[in-house]
Design a protein around this motif. Sequence first.
Motif, PDB file in Angstrom:
ATOM      1  N   TYR A 389       0.642  -6.329  15.316  1.00 55.40           N
ATOM      2  CA  TYR A 389       0.120  -4.734  15.723  1.00 55.40           C
ATOM      3  C   TYR A 389       0.382  -3.935  14.430  1.00 55.40           C
ATOM      4  O   TYR A 389       1.229  -4.023  13.345  1.00 55.40           O
ATOM      5  CB  TYR A 389       0.875  -4.330  16.955  1.00 55.40           C
ATOM      6  CG  TYR A 389       2.421  -4.007  16.819  1.00 55.40           C
ATOM      7  CD1 TYR A 389       3.374  -5.113  16.647  1.00 55.40           C
ATOM      8  CD2 TYR A 389       2.907  -2.797  16.335  1.00 55.40           C
ATOM      9  CE1 TYR A 389       4.702  -4.876  16.731  1.00 55.40           C
ATOM     10  CE2 TYR A 389       4.321  -2.510  16.248  1.00 55.40           C
ATOM     11  CZ  TYR A 389       5.049  -3.380  16.383  1.00 55.40           C
ATOM     12  OH  TYR A 389       6.389  -3.282  16.047  1.00 55.40           O
ATOM     13  N   ARG A 438       3.460  -6.654  29.881  1.00 54.53           N
ATOM     14  CA  ARG A 438       3.371  -5.194  29.957  1.00 54.53           C
ATOM     15  C   ARG A 438       3.154  -4.578  28.692  1.00 54.53           C
ATOM     16  O   ARG A 438       2.390  -3.808  28.263  1.00 54.53           O
ATOM     17  CB  ARG A 438       4.547  -4.740  30.808  1.00 54.53           C
ATOM     18  CG  ARG A 438       4.185  -3.526  31.514  1.00 54.53           C
ATOM     19  CD  ARG A 438       5.553  -3.097  32.420  1.00 54.53           C
ATOM     20  NE  ARG A 438       6.589  -2.287  31.426  1.00 54.53           N
ATOM     21  CZ  ARG A 438       6.880  -1.077  31.602  1.00 54.53           C
ATOM     22  NH1 ARG A 438       6.593  -0.509  32.369  1.00 54.53           N
ATOM     23  NH2 ARG A 438       7.745  -0.944  30.522  1.00 54.53           N
ATOM     24  N   LYS A 441      -0.195  -5.265  27.046  1.00 56.37           N
ATOM     25  CA  LYS A 441      -1.254  -4.403  27.529  1.00 56.37           C
ATOM     26  C   LYS A 441      -1.084  -2.916  26.976  1.00 56.37           C
ATOM     27  O   LYS A 441      -2.231  -2.300  26.763  1.00 56.37           O
ATOM     28  CB  LYS A 441      -0.892  -4.263  29.219  1.00 56.37           C
ATOM     29  CG  LYS A 441      -1.182  -5.462  29.953  1.00 56.37           C
ATOM     30  CD  LYS A 441      -1.319  -5.473  31.218  1.00 56.37           C
ATOM     31  CE  LYS A 441      -1.782  -6.535  32.212  1.00 56.37           C
ATOM     32  NZ  LYS A 441      -1.366  -6.349  33.494  1.00 56.37           N
ATOM     33  N   GLN A 442       0.137  -2.595  26.707  1.00 55.76           N
ATOM     34  CA  GLN A 442       0.381  -1.168  26.255  1.00 55.76           C
ATOM     35  C   GLN A 442      -0.167  -1.236  24.875  1.00 55.76           C
ATOM     36  O   GLN A 442      -0.871  -0.095  24.284  1.00 55.76           O
ATOM     37  CB  GLN A 442       1.879  -0.772  26.032  1.00 55.76           C
ATOM     38  CG  GLN A 442       2.361  -0.334  27.447  1.00 55.76           C
ATOM     39  CD  GLN A 442       3.833  -0.283  27.546  1.00 55.76           C
ATOM     40  OE1 GLN A 442       4.398  -0.637  26.490  1.00 55.76           O
ATOM     41  NE2 GLN A 442       4.231   0.432  28.580  1.00 55.76           N
ATOM     42  N   ILE A 444      -2.548  -2.867  23.526  1.00 51.92           N
ATOM     43  CA  ILE A 444      -4.026  -2.860  23.755  1.00 51.92           C
ATOM     44  C   ILE A 444      -4.570  -1.450  23.985  1.00 51.92           C
ATOM     45  O   ILE A 444      -5.448  -0.863  23.438  1.00 51.92           O
ATOM     46  CB  ILE A 444      -4.645  -3.974  24.778  1.00 51.92           C
ATOM     47  CG1 ILE A 444      -4.240  -5.266  24.090  1.00 51.92           C
ATOM     48  CG2 ILE A 444      -5.941  -3.888  24.923  1.00 51.92           C
ATOM     49  CD1 ILE A 444      -4.480  -6.540  25.060  1.00 51.92           C
ATOM     50  N   ARG A 445      -3.871  -1.064  24.986  1.00 50.11           N
ATOM     51  CA  ARG A 445      -4.341   0.590  25.401  1.00 50.11           C
ATOM     52  C   ARG A 445      -4.231   1.356  24.336  1.00 50.11           C
ATOM     53  O   ARG A 445      -5.203   2.292  23.969  1.00 50.11           O
ATOM     54  CB  ARG A 445      -3.594   0.780  26.645  1.00 50.11           C
ATOM     55  CG  ARG A 445      -4.208   0.601  27.924  1.00 50.11           C
ATOM     56  CD  ARG A 445      -3.443   1.600  28.979  1.00 50.11           C
ATOM     57  NE  ARG A 445      -2.188   1.305  29.270  1.00 50.11           N
ATOM     58  CZ  ARG A 445      -1.510   0.392  30.090  1.00 50.11           C
ATOM     59  NH1 ARG A 445      -2.241  -0.468  30.593  1.00 50.11           N
ATOM     60  NH2 ARG A 445      -0.264   0.468  29.825  1.00 50.11           N
ATOM     61  N   SER A 446      -3.165   1.341  23.566  1.00 50.98           N
ATOM     62  CA  SER A 446      -2.916   2.394  22.364  1.00 50.98           C
ATOM     63  C   SER A 446      -3.760   1.822  21.027  1.00 50.98           C
ATOM     64  O   SER A 446      -3.455   2.366  20.267  1.00 50.98           O
ATOM     65  CB  SER A 446      -1.507   2.439  22.152  1.00 50.98           C
ATOM     66  OG  SER A 446      -1.017   1.336  21.800  1.00 50.98           O
ATOM     67  N   ASN A 447      -4.591   0.940  21.204  1.00 56.99           N
ATOM     68  CA  ASN A 447      -5.125   0.474  19.949  1.00 56.99           C
ATOM     69  C   ASN A 447      -4.408  -0.164  18.808  1.00 56.99           C
ATOM     70  O   ASN A 447      -4.877  -0.110  17.781  1.00 56.99           O
ATOM     71  CB  ASN A 447      -6.018   1.517  19.413  1.00 56.99           C
ATOM     72  CG  ASN A 447      -7.515   1.348  19.888  1.00 56.99           C
ATOM     73  OD1 ASN A 447      -7.928   0.218  20.154  1.00 56.99           O
ATOM     74  ND2 ASN A 447      -8.315   2.286  19.841  1.00 56.99           N
ATOM     75  N   ILE A 475      -6.778 -10.110  30.296  1.00 53.23           N
ATOM     76  CA  ILE A 475      -6.632  -9.369  29.264  1.00 53.23           C
ATOM     77  C   ILE A 475      -7.424  -9.754  28.222  1.00 53.23           C
ATOM     78  O   ILE A 475      -7.047 -10.712  27.752  1.00 53.23           O
ATOM     79  CB  ILE A 475      -5.054  -9.337  28.904  1.00 53.23           C
ATOM     80  CG1 ILE A 475      -4.090  -9.263  30.121  1.00 53.23           C
ATOM     81  CG2 ILE A 475      -4.533  -8.481  27.962  1.00 53.23           C
ATOM     82  CD1 ILE A 475      -2.739  -9.534  30.131  1.00 53.23           C
TER      83      ILE A 475
END
Length: 522
Positions: A389, A438, A441-442, A444-447, A475
């Motif tokens: 990330y 979790r 997923k976070q 991914i949401r925050s790119n 996902i």
Amino acid sequence: MSSTKLLSSATINFMLGSFYRRGLKCQLCGTINCMRDSLLMGTDNQSAYLISKRQYKVNKPSNSQLLQESSAINQSKVQKGGSLNSIEDKNKNIGRLELVRFSSSASASSPFVGTSWKRGASTQARPKVNQVDQPNYNAHESFRCSELEIVKCSPGELRPKPPVEKLVFGHAFTDHMFRVDWDSENGWATPLISKIHNLDLHPGAKVLHYALEAFEGAKAYRGHDNKIRLFRLDQNVKRLLQSARRLSLPEFDELELIKCIHKLVQLEQEWIPNSNGRQLTSLYIRPTIMGVEPSLGVASSNKAILYVLLSPVGPYFKTGFKPVSLYADPSAVRAWPGGAGNSKLGSNYAPTIKFQKQAEKLGLQQVLWLYGEDQKLTEVGTMNIFVTYKNSETGKVHLVTPPLTDGLILPGITRASIIELARQWPDIITEERYLTIREIKQMIRSNQLLEMFGSGTACIVCPISTIQMKDGTKIDIPYFDIMKPASQEEERIIITRRILKAITDIQYGKVHHPWAQELGYC
Ligand SMILES: *Cc1c(COP(=O)(O)O)cnc(C)c1O
């Protein structure tokens, strides 16, 4: 005999230095210079008194018995000082005394009394690695490559090599295999390379009932320069030894197995396919150790076999590095703290097949193994897992993989190699910690999430495109096509691409690196 004393094994080896170099063959295990069974009590230029540890354990001879025995052999030969009392005082495991007489002439053929030792059959040279005054204390634990027998197939028995395009992983085997048998009485037998053959196992063999089996997976590569290289085989052999210990199977000298595998690969090198361009073909090496004692007690096995198979493998991904889709069932657990999931044991894999089949039924390719209430990501199929990330504040790329601290993770050699490489890349930050569903997923949401991939000997890196949970939720994971040309920024952040290049460059000899060992170790 009153002038005999118990000497430490270091002293024994020092004193026996000159004898060692002449090569003494142990009658119990056939090992040259084995000290498995004996303690030296005294020596001069021509002879040595040895006492059997084992017999002492059984017979518990008294001082006077020892004395009697020793004088029956030849009292006057013992030179060194001390007394039998001091031996008894130390309460060591002492057995029957035996006289071993050495001769400087290799043809002298009656040089021993007693049962444990005989003069080396011929003027067999000691292996190079041990050609130092300090003998290998663990020699008795192991078979030796210097004693390897090679019985080659006749030309008519050699099978044609399948075309690279037709190779399916693990289906084709080469003509020969390596094998060495062990039993608790005699230790390791003579190692042998011969025609690949079926095993003759009693139906009560422990491995068939209680899965006393461990295996390894390593690879040999044919380089751009046509040289054959083995990638970090020492690490595989080390891990096999650790797995063997987990199963109370016999130990061996790592270097001796490495050398034997080199010999086998050397003999079979024509089976290693040519890697044109980025085809990434190789020769898969499958060492296996198992307990084969024919008895039904859940106990350690007093018989074992260690063998090595070779299998040519074609390109892992025929049409570029296609990302895989994963199936995650939070109720399915692959490994647990205190378990054996961190050893490469056959018993870890059979119970996973059911979930792999379930994944395939749903049109997915691999299983994502989760652990705990918080759904920690642990492994993918039979691969370690990595996530990268981007830290939005620093712009740096973080490479995360679960830690080896609690036994849930198989200590992959590819995993270790990736971490070691990435630590040398200044723009990458490596982290060994768990990530949960979790957190994924976070990210991914925050790119932030860049990539997720599996790592293992089979494919090196294997990008992941989707996770489908048992409840049907999906996902989507970002991924890059490794084979496509990339922009400069993409080059930097696509870690799978960088790792794949760095590791294959080493494996195929584009970059010289100690991880890739050329054939011909011994
Ligand atoms: C073999 C294996 C790996 C990968 O190990 P490598 O040494 O990199 O091939 C990862 N996870 C599991 C469960 C394995 O069995």
